[in-house]
Design a protein around this motif. Sequence first.
Motif, PDB file in Angstrom:
ATOM      1  N   ILE A  91       0.398  -1.421  -0.034  1.00 56.26           N
ATOM      2  CA  ILE A  91       0.024   0.131  -0.006  1.00 56.26           C
ATOM      3  C   ILE A  91       1.198   1.861   0.112  1.00 56.26           C
ATOM      4  CG2 ILE A  91      -1.877   1.134   1.716  1.00 56.26           C
ATOM      5  CD1 ILE A  91      -2.591  -1.175   2.757  1.00 56.26           C
ATOM      6  N   LEU A  92       0.544   2.130  -1.097  1.00 58.77           N
ATOM      7  CA  LEU A  92       1.193   3.086  -1.417  1.00 58.77           C
ATOM      8  C   LEU A  92       0.413   4.374  -0.621  1.00 58.77           C
ATOM      9  CD1 LEU A  92       2.458   1.194  -3.320  1.00 58.77           C
ATOM     10  CD2 LEU A  92       4.151   2.027  -3.375  1.00 58.77           C
ATOM     11  N   PRO A  93       0.896   5.456  -0.487  1.00 63.34           N
ATOM     12  CA  PRO A  93       0.327   6.679  -1.104  1.00 63.34           C
ATOM     13  C   PRO A  93       0.295   7.257  -2.583  1.00 63.34           C
ATOM     14  CG  PRO A  93       2.592   7.379   0.414  1.00 63.34           C
ATOM     15  CD  PRO A  93       2.604   5.631   0.124  1.00 63.34           C
ATOM     16  N   LYS A  94      -0.464   8.209  -2.545  1.00 62.96           N
ATOM     17  CA  LYS A  94      -1.378   8.569  -3.931  1.00 62.96           C
ATOM     18  C   LYS A  94      -0.426   9.416  -4.530  1.00 62.96           C
ATOM     19  CE  LYS A  94      -5.684   8.049  -5.126  1.00 62.96           C
ATOM     20  NZ  LYS A  94      -7.315   7.717  -5.538  1.00 62.96           N
ATOM     21  N   ARG A  95       0.220  10.290  -3.159  1.00 65.10           N
ATOM     22  CA  ARG A  95       0.824  11.131  -4.231  1.00 65.10           C
ATOM     23  C   ARG A  95       1.927  10.589  -4.994  1.00 65.10           C
ATOM     24  NH1 ARG A  95       5.769  10.810  -1.062  1.00 65.10           N
ATOM     25  NH2 ARG A  95       5.228   9.656   0.968  1.00 65.10           N
ATOM     26  N   ILE A  96       2.889   9.507  -4.371  1.00 63.52           N
ATOM     27  CA  ILE A  96       3.400   8.365  -5.856  1.00 63.52           C
ATOM     28  C   ILE A  96       3.049   8.210  -6.661  1.00 63.52           C
ATOM     29  CG2 ILE A  96       4.643   6.654  -5.880  1.00 63.52           C
ATOM     30  CD1 ILE A  96       5.446   6.244  -2.308  1.00 63.52           C
ATOM     31  N   LEU A  97       1.592   7.922  -6.906  1.00 58.19           N
ATOM     32  CA  LEU A  97       1.033   8.030  -8.162  1.00 58.19           C
ATOM     33  C   LEU A  97       0.915   9.218  -8.991  1.00 58.19           C
ATOM     34  CD1 LEU A  97      -0.867   6.428  -9.968  1.00 58.19           C
ATOM     35  CD2 LEU A  97      -3.207   6.805  -8.876  1.00 58.19           C
TER      36      LEU A  97
END
Length: 266
Positions: A91-97
């Motif tokens: 699970i990653l922060p959306k800011r990386i996307l």
Amino acid sequence: DNDNTDNDSSENDSSENENTDIDNTDNDSSENENTDIDRIEIPDTLRYQPNINDRSINAGESIEFTETIFPLVFYDLYDDINFLEVSNKIILPKRILYDISKYDNIIYPIHFKINDYILGVYEFNDLVDNIYIPNYLMHKLNLQIGIQTTISLYNKEITKGTRIRIQPHSKEFLEIENPKEFLEQGLLKTYTCLSNNSEIAIPYEHSNMYFNIVQCEPEDTISLIDTDIEVDFMKPLDYIEPVPKPPINTNNNDINNNDTNNTNNI
């Protein structure tokens, strides 16, 4: 009397005009307010991601990020995603996307890499600012809780798999009624790719069942997404061949029968 009547009439007319003016003023004011509301513009930064108007650029085979890593158990809604503990998904922060989206040659589905281990994506989440990964990977990759780590976008095509050869750790696997269905559901739910000479786990009842990935085809690392894979099984690691029963010595029986016959003849 006529003067009084005229006065009353004038007063009524004046009152009606005043009321009409007030009503008109209220209507005009309401219409203006509605018009003002309609004219309110929402900034693009609230409608879209922050870099929506940035010029697209080409990405290489890898894009590095420095992020803080935590085990999945630190995730607020852990009970909803604890099945990911036996997976390669994170699970990653959306800011990386958002950061990735400024590149116009990203290969999907998106994968990441830590210490040469390929990771799939479960979700990009608006509500988190850290990366959450399965606990066994924290140990496997020698990661420290809450410490910033380099994680790279793996911007390469992963070949779709056609065949895998696996070896169960436990002979309990032989007792599963439909092993093919068990593997298909377990693998597709928890893994996006597999590699030669790796070990995986699949949830089974109230525990996990472990397997060695002995061989992948047509490449050493293969994708499991949108593909049909042929699965070959090896004997479980703890499997013991049954001890063969000793052969029946038919010659001895014949001798005994002959002796009996001779005795009876005597």
